[in-house]
Design a protein around this motif. Structure first.
Motif, PDB file in Angstrom:
ATOM      1  N   ALA A 104       0.879  -1.251   0.042  1.00 56.29           N
ATOM      2  CA  ALA A 104       0.025   0.001   0.094  1.00 56.29           C
ATOM      3  C   ALA A 104       0.767   1.220   0.036  1.00 56.29           C
ATOM      4  O   ALA A 104       1.982   1.231   0.641  1.00 56.29           O
ATOM      5  CB  ALA A 104      -0.865  -0.073   1.276  1.00 56.29           C
ATOM      6  N   ALA A 105       0.727   2.284  -0.739  1.00 52.63           N
ATOM      7  CA  ALA A 105       1.235   3.624  -0.368  1.00 52.63           C
ATOM      8  C   ALA A 105       0.748   4.582   0.378  1.00 52.63           C
ATOM      9  O   ALA A 105      -0.337   4.530   1.114  1.00 52.63           O
ATOM     10  CB  ALA A 105       0.814   4.393  -1.812  1.00 52.63           C
ATOM     11  N   ILE A 106       2.004   5.009   1.065  1.00 49.82           N
ATOM     12  CA  ILE A 106       1.723   5.717   2.440  1.00 49.82           C
ATOM     13  C   ILE A 106       1.352   7.258   1.886  1.00 49.82           C
ATOM     14  O   ILE A 106       1.156   8.059   2.507  1.00 49.82           O
ATOM     15  CB  ILE A 106       2.964   5.995   3.101  1.00 49.82           C
ATOM     16  N   SER A 107       1.694   7.531   0.532  1.00 49.44           N
ATOM     17  CA  SER A 107       1.328   9.142  -0.049  1.00 49.44           C
ATOM     18  C   SER A 107       0.825   9.195  -1.265  1.00 49.44           C
ATOM     19  O   SER A 107       1.301   7.815  -1.861  1.00 49.44           O
ATOM     20  CB  SER A 107       2.187   9.941   0.393  1.00 49.44           C
ATOM     21  N   GLN A 108       0.572   9.783  -2.130  1.00 50.87           N
ATOM     22  CA  GLN A 108       0.229   9.985  -3.437  1.00 50.87           C
ATOM     23  C   GLN A 108       1.791   9.999  -4.236  1.00 50.87           C
ATOM     24  O   GLN A 108       2.004   9.353  -5.139  1.00 50.87           O
ATOM     25  CB  GLN A 108      -0.414  11.224  -3.851  1.00 50.87           C
ATOM     26  N   GLU A 109       2.765  10.477  -3.548  1.00 50.82           N
ATOM     27  CA  GLU A 109       4.135  10.474  -4.143  1.00 50.82           C
ATOM     28  C   GLU A 109       4.596   9.125  -3.993  1.00 50.82           C
ATOM     29  O   GLU A 109       5.197   8.779  -5.123  1.00 50.82           O
ATOM     30  CB  GLU A 109       4.786  11.434  -3.328  1.00 50.82           C
ATOM     31  N   ASP A 110       4.282   8.518  -3.070  1.00 54.15           N
ATOM     32  CA  ASP A 110       4.842   7.111  -2.752  1.00 54.15           C
ATOM     33  C   ASP A 110       4.155   6.062  -3.948  1.00 54.15           C
ATOM     34  O   ASP A 110       4.805   5.405  -4.653  1.00 54.15           O
ATOM     35  CB  ASP A 110       4.453   6.499  -1.357  1.00 54.15           C
ATOM     36  N   ALA A 111       2.644   6.341  -4.261  1.00 54.55           N
ATOM     37  CA  ALA A 111       2.059   5.629  -5.353  1.00 54.55           C
ATOM     38  C   ALA A 111       2.522   5.764  -6.545  1.00 54.55           C
ATOM     39  O   ALA A 111       2.902   5.074  -7.519  1.00 54.55           O
ATOM     40  CB  ALA A 111       0.642   6.017  -5.341  1.00 54.55           C
ATOM     41  N   LEU A 112       2.887   7.268  -7.026  1.00 55.13           N
ATOM     42  CA  LEU A 112       3.786   7.542  -8.208  1.00 55.13           C
ATOM     43  C   LEU A 112       5.067   7.109  -8.488  1.00 55.13           C
ATOM     44  O   LEU A 112       5.237   6.489  -9.471  1.00 55.13           O
ATOM     45  CB  LEU A 112       3.809   8.944  -8.287  1.00 55.13           C
TER      46      LEU A 112
END
Length: 205
Positions: free
Chosen positions: A124-132
């Motif tokens: 799972a991503a901890i932030s949008q920046e992590d997801a990108l």
């Protein structure tokens, strides 16, 4: 070759590059950076000054381990799965030391390190920046360079490699933009592989 790097990211690239001469990680990193830029154009609200430095430093930890083990550390049935977590831990150490040397004003070091620490093993991503950042990293696998590199690791042909990626990696994409880009790359890669097959068909007289 690095003309597309932002000026503020060039010092980070120069720190990362000596650690990226294993597993084609230098090319992988630059392609992922380019893909990250594409994702950021779709998500301009995300912080590029977090996403792009994280991409440049995310895989520096792989150099700490025997090169012959690296291809077998990933994939559906890895022989050395523990290296996925280990390279994140080592990567955080290397990146932290590099950022300390660079002392770039305003660089969000702790946020970037938190993304590097878990970029493969944290689903799972901890932030949008992590997801990108995660999606840019995964998208490389669907590119021509990624398919050729991964095919070399597993001794698979492009269509087989793409089928494996579609089954194993595509469901793990975290953004709609990343998923769409991956699907487009799968379609393009499959079409190219089929065309190559057609060109090698022998036509009898």
């Amino acid at each position: 070759m690095t003309h597309f790097l932002r000026d503020q990211d060039l010092p980070i690239w120069h720190e990362a590059r000596p650690w990226l001469d294993v597993r084609s990680n230098d090319e992988h990193t630059l392609i992922s950076y380019r893909l990250g830029q594409a994702l950021l154009r779709i998500h301009p609200e995300a912080d590029a000054s977090v996403v792009l430095p994280a991409i440049l430093m995310h895989d520096v930890g792989w150099k700490k381990f025997p090169p012959e083990q690296l291809p077998a550390a990933v994939g559906p049935n890895p022989k050395y799965p523990e290296l996925q977590r280990a390279h994140e831990i080592e990567g955080v150490k290397i990146a932290a030391e590099a950022f300390k040397r660079l002392a770039i004003p305003g660089l969000q070091v702790e946020i970037i390190l938190a993304i590097i620490d878990g970029h493969d093993t944290r689903k799972a991503a901890i932030s949008q920046e992590d997801a990108l950042m995660k999606d840019a990293d995964k998208l490389w696998r669907f590119t021509g360079h990624g398919v050729a590199t991964i095919g070399g690791w597993f001794d698979t042909q492009p269509k087989e490699t793409l089928a494996m990626l579609e089954s194993f990696v595509l469901p793990s994409m975290l953004t709609n933009a990343g998923t769409t880009m991956a699907q487009a790359l799968i379609a393009e890669g499959t079409a190219s592989a089929c065309m190559t097959d057609l060109l090698h068909i022998e036509v009898s007289a």
